[in-house]
Enzyme design. Structure first.
Site, short mmCIF file in Angstrom:
data_model
loop_
_atom_site.label_atom_id
_atom_site.label_comp_id
_atom_site.label_asym_id
_atom_site.label_seq_id
_atom_site.Cartn_x
_atom_site.Cartn_y
_atom_site.Cartn_z
N VAL A 91 32.02 42.46 46.20
CA VAL A 91 31.81 42.27 44.84
C VAL A 91 33.66 43.25 43.76
CG1 VAL A 91 29.55 42.32 45.24
CG2 VAL A 91 30.75 44.58 44.81
N THR A 133 38.67 45.70 46.43
CA THR A 133 40.05 46.42 45.99
C THR A 133 39.65 47.21 44.89
OG1 THR A 133 41.92 44.60 45.65
CG2 THR A 133 42.03 46.31 44.84
N GLU A 162 41.91 42.48 50.68
CA GLU A 162 42.69 41.58 50.58
C GLU A 162 44.04 41.50 50.11
OE1 GLU A 162 41.92 39.08 52.74
OE2 GLU A 162 43.38 37.99 52.19
N LYS A 221 47.10 48.65 48.60
CA LYS A 221 46.29 47.87 48.00
C LYS A 221 46.78 47.31 46.31
CE LYS A 221 45.15 43.94 46.76
NZ LYS A 221 45.65 42.49 47.04
N LYS A 268 60.38 35.24 38.89
CA LYS A 268 60.27 33.90 37.82
C LYS A 268 60.18 34.36 36.58
CE LYS A 268 59.38 28.96 38.24
NZ LYS A 268 60.68 29.05 37.01
N CYS A 277 43.72 40.60 38.73
CA CYS A 277 44.21 41.76 39.87
C CYS A 277 45.00 42.66 39.52
CB CYS A 277 44.55 41.07 41.56
SG CYS A 277 43.61 40.34 42.10
N LYS A 280 44.49 44.82 36.16
CA LYS A 280 43.40 45.71 36.14
C LYS A 280 43.64 46.62 37.36
CE LYS A 280 40.63 43.92 39.86
NZ LYS A 280 40.30 44.22 41.54
N PHE A 339 45.19 30.69 35.04
CA PHE A 339 46.89 31.81 34.70
C PHE A 339 47.53 31.46 35.86
CE2 PHE A 339 46.61 34.17 38.76
CZ PHE A 339 45.15 33.66 39.60
N1 LIG Z 1 40.47 37.07 43.29
C1 LIG Z 1 41.71 36.99 44.71
O1 LIG Z 1 42.58 37.00 44.62
C2 LIG Z 1 42.22 38.80 45.11
C3 LIG Z 1 42.42 39.15 45.85
C4 LIG Z 1 42.41 40.83 47.03
C5 LIG Z 1 41.29 41.25 45.81
N2 LIG Z 1 41.00 41.31 45.32
C6 LIG Z 1 39.58 41.72 44.79
O2 LIG Z 1 38.16 41.11 45.23
C7 LIG Z 1 37.19 41.74 44.92
C8 LIG Z 1 36.32 40.57 44.44
O3 LIG Z 1 37.31 39.80 43.44
P1 LIG Z 1 36.66 38.08 43.08
O4 LIG Z 1 38.22 38.30 42.30
O5 LIG Z 1 36.34 36.94 44.29
O6 LIG Z 1 35.78 38.17 42.46
P2 LIG Z 1 34.20 37.52 41.87
O7 LIG Z 1 34.16 37.57 40.49
O8 LIG Z 1 35.06 36.39 42.10
O9 LIG Z 1 33.50 37.44 42.64
C9 LIG Z 1 32.47 38.43 42.69
C10 LIG Z 1 31.35 37.46 43.51
O10 LIG Z 1 30.21 39.42 43.59
C11 LIG Z 1 28.95 39.18 43.12
N3 LIG Z 1 27.99 40.42 43.35
C12 LIG Z 1 28.25 41.35 42.26
N4 LIG Z 1 27.45 41.92 42.40
C13 LIG Z 1 26.75 42.03 44.20
C14 LIG Z 1 25.68 42.62 44.48
N5 LIG Z 1 25.02 43.75 44.25
N6 LIG Z 1 25.51 41.51 45.30
C15 LIG Z 1 25.40 40.25 45.37
N7 LIG Z 1 26.30 39.67 45.56
C16 LIG Z 1 27.30 40.82 44.37
C17 LIG Z 1 29.48 38.11 42.40
O11 LIG Z 1 27.87 37.37 41.63
C18 LIG Z 1 30.53 37.50 42.06
O12 LIG Z 1 29.79 35.76 43.00
C19 LIG Z 1 37.59 42.49 42.98
O13 LIG Z 1 37.87 43.76 44.03
C20 LIG Z 1 39.25 42.06 43.87
O14 LIG Z 1 39.98 42.96 42.33
C21 LIG Z 1 40.37 39.67 44.56
O1 LIG Z 2 57.44 35.52 39.62
C1 LIG Z 2 56.39 34.73 39.42
C2 LIG Z 2 55.26 35.49 40.07
C3 LIG Z 2 53.60 35.17 38.91
N1 LIG Z 2 53.80 35.14 37.82
C4 LIG Z 2 52.58 34.91 37.36
O2 LIG Z 2 51.66 36.02 38.12
C5 LIG Z 2 50.33 36.06 37.94
C6 LIG Z 2 50.23 35.80 39.74
O3 LIG Z 2 50.62 35.43 40.12
P1 LIG Z 2 49.69 35.69 41.97
O4 LIG Z 2 50.44 36.88 42.41
O5 LIG Z 2 50.65 34.85 42.42
O6 LIG Z 2 48.57 35.67 41.94
P2 LIG Z 2 47.10 36.43 41.85
O7 LIG Z 2 46.09 35.71 42.62
O8 LIG Z 2 47.06 37.07 41.43
O9 LIG Z 2 47.12 37.66 43.67
C7 LIG Z 2 48.21 38.52 43.32
O10 LIG Z 2 46.95 39.29 43.26
C8 LIG Z 2 46.16 39.22 44.13
C9 LIG Z 2 45.05 40.20 44.12
O11 LIG Z 2 44.57 41.27 44.31
C10 LIG Z 2 46.24 39.73 45.30
O12 LIG Z 2 45.83 39.86 46.92
C11 LIG Z 2 47.88 38.92 46.29
O13 LIG Z 2 48.90 39.34 47.04
C12 LIG Z 2 48.52 38.86 44.63
O14 LIG Z 2 50.14 38.06 44.10
C13 LIG Z 2 50.69 34.38 37.47
O15 LIG Z 2 50.26 34.86 36.02
C14 LIG Z 2 51.40 34.03 37.91
O16 LIG Z 2 51.96 32.79 36.78
C15 LIG Z 2 54.91 34.70 37.43
O17 LIG Z 2 54.73 34.89 35.98
N2 LIG Z 2 55.88 35.30 38.27
#
Ligand SMILES: NC(=O)c1ccc[n+]([C@@H]2O[C@H](COP(=O)([O-])OP(=O)(O)OC[C@H]3O[C@@H](n4cnc5c(N)ncnc54)[C@H](O)[C@@H]3O)[C@@H](O)[C@H]2O)c1
Ligand SMILES: O=c1ccn([C@@H]2O[C@H](COP(=O)(O)OP(=O)(O)O[C@H]3O[C@H](CO)[C@@H](O)[C@H](O)[C@H]3O)[C@@H](O)[C@H]2O)c(=O)[nH]1
Length: 465
Positions: A91, A133, A162, A221, A268, A277, A280, A339
């Site tokens: 979540v 996270t 993740e 993480k 870059k 992420c 936050k 983004f």
């Molecule tokens: N977005 C990324 O690329 C990324 C990558 C790595 C880690 N994370 C981490 O993973 C977590 C999730 O991120 P996300 O981007 O998938 O968020 P998101 O907001 O896209 O998805 C979270 C989902 O959880 C649901 N939810 C919340 N409370 C709930 C409950 N009690 N029961 C059922 N569903 C519920 C929400 O409705 C929402 O759809 C965060 O902690 C984030 O930091 C995100």
């Molecule tokens: O050289 C670079 C690389 C990235 N960005 C910017 O940085 C932000 C984040 O980019 P990126 O890290 O590729 O995407 P995210 O999906 O935010 O992924 C990060 O955040 C995730 C959520 O925690 C992690 O799981 C990933 O490993 C981590 O890369 C974006 O706005 C990019 O445009 C730059 O400006 N210059």
């Protein structure tokens, strides 16, 4: 123990793609992704795969393969928890917007709700996996809730953060640099770790699956994101120095990136990092450090955010300065709102903050992004609460075509590095714009010399033409 059924709570940008890939790679495991958001679940179940709620190249094919076979999307949280032997918590954990730690700490209310719901719904022992996270030591709180409200059942808590990046989620999940699993150093803890290792071992080479204690996993993480973001802020700091001195940030990045100790990735220069992420997780780390009175550690990491904020403001001010110090009533076209490219996610996108700054100077903005719908642009601006929603709708238009966005504009600002922006007919855009026609390339995707030749006044990040 062999896992038969997985339930994942949270069908967002992480839960959706991650579980789709697990289901694809492990046809013997039933994977149920649950969410309280009915619209989101309906979208995941949509017959037309272009309607699934997360845009990620290749995700539609993975969903098509596994959905209905061993991958299911549902709002029936309780019965899915009951059915599963392993429950992932995926979540959202956004920055708190109220109370103690406002603007810094991670808001864990959704994680706590999940823990309570797992405890209430469960009728058998379970492995609970933190995929969200989380601040270091959250597993302690999850354990406490489960064991104090869980009808005497046994729960093992694992941390399995993740690392996928949006836009490349499928290749990142297919071929991860590593999978990290933290768990207790007890016989039961080790058995739980092994059960999750066995799931990933279906497609990830065993030497890439790292196991640690829970706290190391949680902190790794946050640390990974802090290091990655710090590289972007470092190169962005250098980009400003390049602009002042006549150096070229791309040449500098290449020159330092060939040093194998530094490496070429994440160098870059840009208008600033966005995404749900980086900011936050660093703010969360700063908050945790301060809570342990580690003020120097907190100040060190906080600077990464300050530099990023500066880079966004610097870009907006550059636009204003080049438009004779006023953008009031002038149309500025925004190419890109997401983004980064290849995602429909706009959380913390630099575009939002640059737009907000220019709108406060009474600019008119017309946005074009290939994957972001109009309502999302307005919702992002309204969320900042800088002005009334009606004003945002008066000052901002959203186009469905890049040429329409650029027509009669004083300036074009590139905020996202979508590939399609590189192959636009820039000659035609020049004709459509008011003169002098300014282009501010916040992603360094265009050739400045060519743009100058077409007649544009062209500015990029960290290099001069
Ligand atoms: N977005 C990324 O690329 C990324 C990558 C790595 C880690 N994370 C981490 O993973 C977590 C999730 O991120 P996300 O981007 O998938 O968020 P998101 O907001 O896209 O998805 C979270 C989902 O959880 C649901 N939810 C919340 N409370 C709930 C409950 N009690 N029961 C059922 N569903 C519920 C929400 O409705 C929402 O759809 C965060 O902690 C984030 O930091 C995100
Ligand atoms: O050289 C670079 C690389 C990235 N960005 C910017 O940085 C932000 C984040 O980019 P990126 O890290 O590729 O995407 P995210 O999906 O935010 O992924 C990060 O955040 C995730 C959520 O925690 C992690 O799981 C990933 O490993 C981590 O890369 C974006 O706005 C990019 O445009 C730059 O400006 N210059």
């Amino acid at each position: 123990m062999k896992v038969k059924t997985i339930c994942c709570i949270g069908a967002g940008y992480v839960g959706g793609p991650t579980m789709s890939v697990i289901a694809q790679k492990c046809p013997d495991i039933k994977v149920i992704v649950v969410d309280i958001n009915q619209d989101r679940i309906d979208a995941w179940n949509h017959e037309d795969l272009s309607q699934i709620p997360v845009y990620e190249p290749g995700l539609d094919r993975v969903v098509a393969e596994a959905r209905g076979r061993n991958l299911f999307f549902s709002t029936d949280v309780n019965s899915s928890i009951q059915e599963a032997d392993m429950v992932f918590i995926s979540v959202n954990t956004p920055t708190k917007t109220y109370g103690e730690g406002k603007g810094m700490a991670a808001d864990l209310k959704w994680v706590e709700l999940c823990a309570r719901q797992i405890a209430e719904a469960s009728k058998s022992d379970k492995i609970v996996v933190e995929k969200s996270t989380l601040p270091v030591r959250t597993a302690q709180a999850v354990k406490d809730i489960l064991h104090n409200t869980g009808n005497g059942l046994k729960f093992q808590i694992l941390s399995n953060p993740e690392f996928l990046a949006e836009g490349t989620a499928i290749p990142d999940l297919d071929n991860p640099d590593r999978v990290l699993i933290g768990g207790d150093d007890t016989p039961e803890g080790k058995e739980a770790i092994q059960a999750l290792v066995d799931v990933y071992a279906n497609w990830v080479p065993r030497e890439k699956i790292l196991t640690t204690n829970v706290w190391s996993s949680e902190l790794s993480k946050l640390t990974a994101n802090a290091f990655l973001a710090q590289r972007v802020s470092s190169i962005n700091a250098i980009s400003e120095l390049c602009e002042a001195t006549g150096a070229n940030v791309e040449e500098v990045a290449k020159a330092i990136g060939t040093d194998s100790r530094i490496g070429p990735k994440f160098l870059k220069a840009s208008v600033g990092f966005g995404g749900s992420c980086f900011q936050k997780d660093i703010l969360n780390m700063v908050y945790i450090s301060r809570s342990y009175q580690l003020n120097e550690v907190a100040d060190y990491w906080e600077q990464v955010i300050k530099m990023n904020d500066h880079q966004k403001v610097r870009f907006a001010k550059k636009i204003i300065k080049n438009l004779y110090n006023t953008v009031s009533g002038k149309k500025i076209a925004f190419l890109g709102w997401a983004f980064k490219k290849d995602t429909n996610d706009t959380r913390e996108s630099a575009a939002i903050y640059v737009a907000d700054f220019l709108l406060s100077e009474r600019a008119n903005i017309c946005v074009y992004d290939p994957k972001v719908p109009k309502e999302k642009v307005y919702a992002d601006l309204d969320y900042l609460n800088t002005r009334f929603p009606e004003e945002n709708r008066q000052l901002v238009q959203v186009a469905t075509d890049p040429y329409e966005a650029c027509k009669d504009a004083h300036a074009v600002a590139i905020l996202t590095e979508w590939d399609e922006f590189k192959i636009l007919d820039w000659g035609q855009i020049y004709e459509l714009m008011l003169k002098p026609a300014n282009v501010f390339d916040g992603r360094n995707i265009l050739d400045g010399a060519e743009m100058n030749q077409l007649g544009f006044r062209f500015q990029a990040i960290g290099k001069s033409y």
